[in-house]
Scaffold this motif. Structure first.
Motif, PDB file in Angstrom:
ATOM      1  N   PRO A   1       0.766  -1.301   0.079  1.00 17.93           N
ATOM      2  CA  PRO A   1       0.038   0.042  -0.076  1.00 17.93           C
ATOM      3  C   PRO A   1       0.706   1.351   0.008  1.00 17.93           C
ATOM      4  O   PRO A   1       1.921   1.419   0.873  1.00 17.93           O
ATOM      5  N   THR A   2       0.593   2.216  -0.805  1.00 13.39           N
ATOM      6  CA  THR A   2       1.084   3.384  -0.835  1.00 13.39           C
ATOM      7  C   THR A   2       1.525   4.341   0.486  1.00 13.39           C
ATOM      8  O   THR A   2       2.443   4.901   0.857  1.00 13.39           O
ATOM      9  N   GLU A   3       0.401   4.104   1.266  1.00  9.63           N
ATOM     10  CA  GLU A   3       0.596   4.567   2.735  1.00  9.63           C
ATOM     11  C   GLU A   3       1.638   4.067   3.681  1.00  9.63           C
ATOM     12  O   GLU A   3       2.105   4.576   4.348  1.00  9.63           O
ATOM     13  N   LEU A   4       1.814   2.876   3.243  1.00  7.12           N
ATOM     14  CA  LEU A   4       2.824   2.234   4.129  1.00  7.12           C
ATOM     15  C   LEU A   4       4.410   2.253   3.473  1.00  7.12           C
ATOM     16  O   LEU A   4       5.217   1.489   3.748  1.00  7.12           O
TER      17      LEU A   4
END
Length: 179
Positions: A60-63
């Motif tokens: 995920p781009t958030e992580l």
């Protein structure tokens, strides 16, 4: 494996874990119903875990920054240039999936991350153990010596790349070639 097959497998394992002679393992007993109920729950948890893990294969781009930190990224020898999220994901996936072995493919992929093109990789033949003990050892026959022929100009810090990403037991000589 579907839900019914997984349930039967877990039921078999749970029945085998019961103490010998302590329980009636006939199919129409309370114990059999209890074993089957527990087997269903375990099979469902197993299938749910497989579904979750298949979704989590992607990053995920958030992580992204946490994953990069875990793998020692961003690379130590890069120029302070911002990279797109897609480029960062490509580099991270490469580090996750590549076994760090010293071969030509690994070396080409690693150098391409830094914008360096490998033209030729020269490795030397090992020394022969049959030579006399007073023979010179620092020759072109040296076992732990590698010559990297790179496309000129090289805009990357090769000393930093060699120090951080290539095996330390090798001696690297660099030769730049014009196109």
């Amino acid at each position: 494996m579907n839900m019914e097959q997984a349930t039967q497998l877990y039921a078999t394992v749970l029945r085998q874990l019961l103490p010998v002679g302590g329980y009636d393992t006939a199919p129409n007993t309370v114990v059999a119903a209890d074993v089957y109920a527990h087997a269903q729950v375990l099979a469902q948890a197993d299938l749910d875990a497989k579904r979750l893990l298949s979704v989590l294969e992607g990053i995920p781009t958030e992580l992204l920054s946490e994953y990069e930190y875990e793998y020692g990224l961003p690379l130590k020898c890069t120029v302070n240039a911002t990279k797109l999220i897609e480029e960062r994901l490509q580099i991270l996936n490469w580090f996750k999936n590549t076994e760090n072995v010293f071969n030509r493919v690994y070396l080409e992929q690693l150098l391409s991350i830094f914008g360096v093109q490998l033209i030729e990789l020269v490795t030397y033949k090992p020394m022969q153990c049959t030579t006399p003990s007073n023979a010179p050892v620092n020759t072109e026959q040296l076992r732990y010596k590698v010559l990297l022929k790179l496309q000129s100009p090289v805009n990357a810090d090769m000393d930093c790349i060699i120090k951080n990403y290539l095996p330390a037991y090798l001696r690297y000589d660099i030769e730049e070639k014009q196109a």
